[in-house]
Design a protein around this motif. Structure first.
Motif, PDB file in Angstrom:
ATOM      1  N   TRP A  60       1.933  33.318   6.925  1.00  0.00           N
ATOM      2  CA  TRP A  60       2.719  32.106   7.164  1.00  0.00           C
ATOM      3  C   TRP A  60       2.626  31.633   8.608  1.00  0.00           C
ATOM      4  N   ARG A  61       2.347  32.553   9.521  1.00  0.00           N
ATOM      5  CA  ARG A  61       2.258  32.146  10.923  1.00  0.00           C
ATOM      6  C   ARG A  61       1.067  31.233  11.169  1.00  0.00           C
ATOM      7  N   ALA A  62       0.011  31.392  10.373  1.00  0.00           N
ATOM      8  CA  ALA A  62      -1.140  30.499  10.500  1.00  0.00           C
ATOM      9  C   ALA A  62      -0.969  29.272   9.621  1.00  0.00           C
ATOM     10  N   PHE A  63      -0.157  29.396   8.568  1.00  0.00           N
ATOM     11  CA  PHE A  63      -0.076  28.319   7.582  1.00  0.00           C
ATOM     12  C   PHE A  63       0.669  27.098   8.115  1.00  0.00           C
ATOM     13  N   PHE A  64       1.868  27.327   8.659  1.00  0.00           N
ATOM     14  CA  PHE A  64       2.726  26.177   8.968  1.00  0.00           C
ATOM     15  C   PHE A  64       2.230  25.298  10.130  1.00  0.00           C
ATOM     16  N   PRO A  65       1.791  25.871  11.263  1.00  0.00           N
ATOM     17  CA  PRO A  65       1.314  24.968  12.323  1.00  0.00           C
ATOM     18  C   PRO A  65       0.139  24.108  11.873  1.00  0.00           C
ATOM     19  N   GLY A  66      -0.783  24.723  11.105  1.00  0.00           N
ATOM     20  CA  GLY A  66      -1.924  23.967  10.611  1.00  0.00           C
ATOM     21  C   GLY A  66      -1.492  22.898   9.629  1.00  0.00           C
ATOM     22  N   LEU A  67      -0.511  23.248   8.794  1.00  0.00           N
ATOM     23  CA  LEU A  67      -0.006  22.282   7.820  1.00  0.00           C
ATOM     24  C   LEU A  67       0.551  21.060   8.542  1.00  0.00           C
ATOM     25  N   ALA A  68       1.255  21.310   9.661  1.00  0.00           N
ATOM     26  CA  ALA A  68       1.819  20.197  10.424  1.00  0.00           C
ATOM     27  C   ALA A  68       0.710  19.277  10.926  1.00  0.00           C
ATOM     28  N   ILE A  69      -0.356  19.874  11.489  1.00  0.00           N
ATOM     29  CA  ILE A  69      -1.479  19.057  11.964  1.00  0.00           C
ATOM     30  C   ILE A  69      -2.076  18.272  10.810  1.00  0.00           C
ATOM     31  N   PHE A  70      -2.268  18.962   9.693  1.00  0.00           N
ATOM     32  CA  PHE A  70      -2.901  18.359   8.528  1.00  0.00           C
ATOM     33  C   PHE A  70      -2.082  17.170   8.020  1.00  0.00           C
ATOM     34  N   ILE A  71      -0.770  17.376   7.869  1.00  0.00           N
ATOM     35  CA  ILE A  71       0.089  16.292   7.358  1.00  0.00           C
ATOM     36  C   ILE A  71       0.024  15.085   8.293  1.00  0.00           C
ATOM     37  N   CYS A  72       0.150  15.350   9.610  1.00  0.00           N
ATOM     38  CA  CYS A  72       0.124  14.232  10.545  1.00  0.00           C
ATOM     39  C   CYS A  72      -1.199  13.481  10.465  1.00  0.00           C
ATOM     40  N   SER A  73      -2.305  14.218  10.477  1.00  0.00           N
ATOM     41  CA  SER A  73      -3.581  13.518  10.538  1.00  0.00           C
ATOM     42  C   SER A  73      -3.848  12.791   9.216  1.00  0.00           C
ATOM     43  N   LEU A  74      -3.413  13.383   8.099  1.00  0.00           N
ATOM     44  CA  LEU A  74      -3.562  12.701   6.805  1.00  0.00           C
ATOM     45  C   LEU A  74      -2.759  11.394   6.812  1.00  0.00           C
ATOM     46  N   CYS A  75      -1.517  11.483   7.310  1.00  0.00           N
ATOM     47  CA  CYS A  75      -0.671  10.290   7.341  1.00  0.00           C
ATOM     48  C   CYS A  75      -1.274   9.205   8.232  1.00  0.00           C
ATOM     49  N   PHE A  76      -1.778   9.599   9.407  1.00  0.00           N
ATOM     50  CA  PHE A  76      -2.371   8.602  10.299  1.00  0.00           C
ATOM     51  C   PHE A  76      -3.559   7.923   9.619  1.00  0.00           C
TER      52      PHE A  76
ATOM     53  N   PHE B  77      -3.992   7.500   6.351  1.00  0.00           N
ATOM     54  CA  PHE B  77      -3.486   6.590   5.311  1.00  0.00           C
ATOM     55  C   PHE B  77      -2.910   5.324   5.936  1.00  0.00           C
ATOM     56  N   ILE B  78      -2.170   5.508   7.039  1.00  0.00           N
ATOM     57  CA  ILE B  78      -1.588   4.337   7.705  1.00  0.00           C
ATOM     58  C   ILE B  78      -2.700   3.408   8.191  1.00  0.00           C
ATOM     59  N   GLY B  79      -3.765   4.010   8.740  1.00  0.00           N
ATOM     60  CA  GLY B  79      -4.899   3.206   9.193  1.00  0.00           C
ATOM     61  C   GLY B  79      -5.504   2.423   8.041  1.00  0.00           C
ATOM     62  N   ASP B  80      -5.630   3.094   6.898  1.00  0.00           N
ATOM     63  CA  ASP B  80      -6.181   2.440   5.711  1.00  0.00           C
ATOM     64  C   ASP B  80      -5.294   1.275   5.283  1.00  0.00           C
ATOM     65  N   GLY B  81      -3.985   1.525   5.270  1.00  0.00           N
ATOM     66  CA  GLY B  81      -3.044   0.484   4.897  1.00  0.00           C
ATOM     67  C   GLY B  81      -3.077  -0.686   5.861  1.00  0.00           C
ATOM     68  N   LEU B  82      -3.165  -0.367   7.154  1.00  0.00           N
ATOM     69  CA  LEU B  82      -3.214  -1.423   8.162  1.00  0.00           C
ATOM     70  C   LEU B  82      -4.468  -2.267   8.004  1.00  0.00           C
TER      71      LEU B  82
ATOM     72  N   HIS C 248       0.866  -1.179   0.000  1.00  0.00           N
ATOM     73  CA  HIS C 248       0.000   0.000   0.000  1.00  0.00           C
ATOM     74  C   HIS C 248       0.903   1.230   0.000  1.00  0.00           C
ATOM     75  N   ARG C 249       1.098   1.804  -1.189  1.00  0.00           N
ATOM     76  CA  ARG C 249       2.142   2.816  -1.333  1.00  0.00           C
ATOM     77  C   ARG C 249       1.892   4.048  -0.489  1.00  0.00           C
ATOM     78  N   LEU C 250       0.633   4.518  -0.490  1.00  0.00           N
ATOM     79  CA  LEU C 250       0.327   5.730   0.276  1.00  0.00           C
ATOM     80  C   LEU C 250       0.589   5.507   1.757  1.00  0.00           C
ATOM     81  N   ALA C 251       0.188   4.337   2.242  1.00  0.00           N
ATOM     82  CA  ALA C 251       0.386   4.054   3.667  1.00  0.00           C
ATOM     83  C   ALA C 251       1.862   3.985   3.991  1.00  0.00           C
TER      84      ALA C 251
END
Lengths: 323, 355
Positions: free
Chosen positions: A290-306, A308-313, A32-35
């Motif tokens: 940018w002060r609003a962009f980066f912290p939110g981006l971090a949350i977004f990336i993490c939650s997206l990854c989790f 995808f990992i759940g889907d892969g699992l 599962h490549r995305l995961a």
């Protein structure tokens, strides 16, 4: 006994076909490549968040007051040395040219360094809440499914009752009243977070406990605890693992939402959510987006990854499951 | 069914009593409030006398023994003389009879219910239009990607729904505010960020002048918050619709319809769609209280002064009667939505029997 070439070949093939279940699961997960990509990304992120601050030129609270709200990639020659927090050891010497890769905030603090410190708190909360919540859920679920009767009724009515409470408002009220530290916040979130896991586990146990291997271990004189935690739980763990990995993303967003509203992690502790709170005003959004962009981006990336990992699992642990 | 309804009715009463007791306890152990403030005054000129404090206590119902607090809060204290507690009789009518107390801070001494009534329309505008929007977009998206399973669109949609599930709604709100502000600065078309209605008339490029307080003004202010709030449910609902549609398309009666030579459009829209909609109804009903929770975040981000905004400011200023009222209303809504979803199950799917 002589073995001819053909037979030997057949044996070899058979040996290749047989693999330990764990290896097979890992192989399926890697397909599962995305995961897989998400897994690598999250690992890198965690490494960066926990090791990154040691290599940064800045400390969490070092301020450069004449460079507030600088945009990303601003270069600057330090007029004063940056010292370690709580001591006078020099971290970055005077006259060094530094770059604010993600810019600075309203006090002239390096956004990237702060983001890493905040990430420690956010990720710590997400993992701690999920692990503790699932653990509690598994224990309550297995006990209530295995024993049934009054224990089961009590546990399930509790779950039902907790589910009739509106989660976000009640969390807001609880955090207003208790003004929790990070660890207390984790406990509060766990208190409301175990119900899904318990239900899932109970459902699995209800079907598993009727199977022969349970009767067999009972006949062999195994204790209830042993049957529950050595025989039943390992067999019913797969959905829980998937659930936990999807839960990570929910907890992360929930904590961020609480902190964003000013009720979760309290300053001076930074978390991704309360970094967004600082940046949530119209002036900041207009002039220093940018002060609003980066912290939110971090949350977004993490939650997206989790997710995808759940889907892969899910694909890896239960290939027949439809979704 | 009747027996089931009667049983559920009693269950609901018990659940509501329990949760209101829990909420009441939470707020009564909470620090802060008017009495603490009175006791903290140190200036001898303004320090309240013992009589003042007693009067306040009576007003808050704290002169009564603890086991009467919750019953009095629930049913009032006008009837206490009937059970021989003449000394505690007062003016309170209790939550059940519409006396929800008065605001402590946000608008001092204004009845809580009036405050909520004032803010309700703004929140209803927001929640209803966003729910409709997510349905109008979500259902066709789900159907389309189910009908064309494994097509490019389906993969695109899957990626989109993963993003929709993972993105923190409030961050998305901040992003579009920031984009809108950027557009405004460059003189492009933009949506006004923040507030429900403008105070002064303003002009938007391409659209022309907007009168403050008009319907157009309201809609312009609604667009961004509604988008954010709709996104909360859109991904989940369309994903659910897709799964449900896929299941129905594999059913025998769909194959029969196709075998009879019914046109594909008719199969999809008449045979499959109607049946696939059934499970969605309950999901949507169940999500309605969640929309109110979502409104808390969205209203804070957009400075949209509805119920959620009121709740946050009430909590921030320790205005507990107001916060308590919001919490009670959302929990009652949640319980009722659960019941409604259960009942709807039987109506839309006769195979399910509730006993």
């Amino acid at each position: 006994m002589a073995v001819n070439a053909q037979e030997a070949e057949a044996l070899e093939v058979k040996e290749e076909q047989y693999e330990r279940p764990f290896v097979e699961i890992v192989k399926r997960f890697m397909r599962h490549r995305l995961a897989m990509g998400s897994f690598v990304l999250v690992t890198l992120l965690i490494l960066m968040v926990f090791l990154g601050p040691f290599f940064s030129s800045f400390t969490e609270r070092a301020q450069v007051l004449n460079h507030k709200n600088s945009p990303p990639f601003t270069n600057y020659v330090l007029e004063d040395p940056i010292t370690e927090e709580g001591s006078n050891d020099v971290r970055t010497a005077q006259g060094t040219e530094v770059t604010w890769i993600l810019g600075t905030d309203e006090l002239g603090r390096d956004l990237l360094t702060r983001l890493m410190y905040a990430g420690r708190v956010s990720l710590y909360i997400a993992f701690a809440v999920t692990i503790l919540g699932e653990l509690l859920g598994v224990i309550i679920g297995v006990i209530s499914g295995y024993f049934g009767g009054f224990v089961d009724a009590l546990a399930m009515r509790t779950v039902d009752f907790l589910n009739t409470l509106p989660l976000l408002p009640i969390l807001l009220v609880l955090t207003t009243i208790t003004k929790p530290s990070v660890n207390k916040l984790i406990l509060i979130l766990v208190f409301f977070g175990w119900t899904g896991g318990a239900r899932l586990m109970r459902g699995q146990i209800l079907s598993l406990r009727e199977q022969e291997f349970v009767s067999a271990s009972k006949a062999l004189g195994a204790s209830n605890t042993r049957i529950m935690f050595r025989h039943l739980v390992p067999n019913a763990l797969a959905p829980t693992i998937v659930n936990a990995s999807l839960g990570l993303s929910n907890v992360m967003i929930l904590e961020a939402a609480l902190s964003f509203l000013g009720f979760g992690v309290q300053l001076p502790n930074a978390s991704w959510g309360n970094m967004l709170r600082d940046a949530g005003t119209l002036t900041v959004l207009d002039k220093y987006p940018w002060r609003a962009f980066f912290p939110g981006l971090a949350i977004f990336i993490c939650s997206l990854c989790f997710n995808f990992i759940g889907d892969g699992l899910r694909d890896a642990l239960d290939p027949r499951a439809k979704h | 069914m009747t027996v089931y309804l009667i049983r559920r009715f009693f269950q609901i009463i018990i659940v509501l009593l329990l949760s209101s007791a829990l909420i009441y306890t939470l707020f009564s152990v909470a620090p802060g409030g008017p009495l603490d403030e009175l006791l903290q005054v140190s200036d001898p000129k303004t320090r309240p006398s013992q009589a003042d404090i007693d009067r306040q206590k009576k007003l808050l119902g704290l002169d009564k023994p603890w086991y009467l607090w919750y019953p009095v809060w629930l049913t009032g204290d006008t009837w206490l003389d009937k059970i021989g507690l003449d000394q505690y009789v007062g003016e309170r009518r209790g939550v059940l009879r519409g006396d929800w107390g008065q605001s402590w801070k946000v608008q001092r001494n204004k009845p809580v219910l009036d405050l909520i009534k004032d803010r309700l329309p703004a929140t209803l505008w927001l929640t209803i239009s966003s729910t409709l929007l997510s349905l109008i977009i979500g259902i066709p998206l789900g159907i389309f990607s189910a009908v064309r399973q494994y097509s490019f669109f389906d993969y695109f949609f899957t990626a989109f729904s993963f993003i929709g599930i993972s993105i923190p709604a409030f961050w998305f709100g901040l992003l579009i505010i920031s984009v809108s502000l950027m557009a405004r600065n460059r003189g492009w078309f933009y949506f006004p960020p923040g507030d429900i209605l403008a105070i002064r008339d303003y002009e938007i490029p391409l659209l022309g002048p907007v009168t403050a307080g008009s319907l157009l003004d309201r809609i312009m202010h609604l667009v961004m918050p509604v988008t954010v709030l709709a996104l909360l449910n859109l991904a989940g609902w369309s994903r659910f619709m897709r799964a449900s549609m896929l299941e129905v398309l594999n059913q025998d009666y769909v194959r029969t319809a196709r075998a009879k030579g019914v046109r594909e459009r008719l199969v999809v829209y008449k045979h499959a769609f109607r049946n696939a909609l059934i499970p969605l109804i309950t999901i949507v009903v169940f999500a309605i209280p969640g929309v109110f929770s979502g409104a808390i975040l969205t209203e804070t981000v957009f400075n949209y002064k509805g119920l959620g905004f009121l709740f946050i400011s009430a909590l921030g200023q320790s205005d507990y009667p107001l916060a308590m009222a919001f919490l009670l209303i959302t929990s009652v809504l949640l319980v009722l939505a659960t019941l409604l979803a259960d009942i709807l199950y039987t109506f839309v799917d006769p195979r399910i029997r509730l006993t």
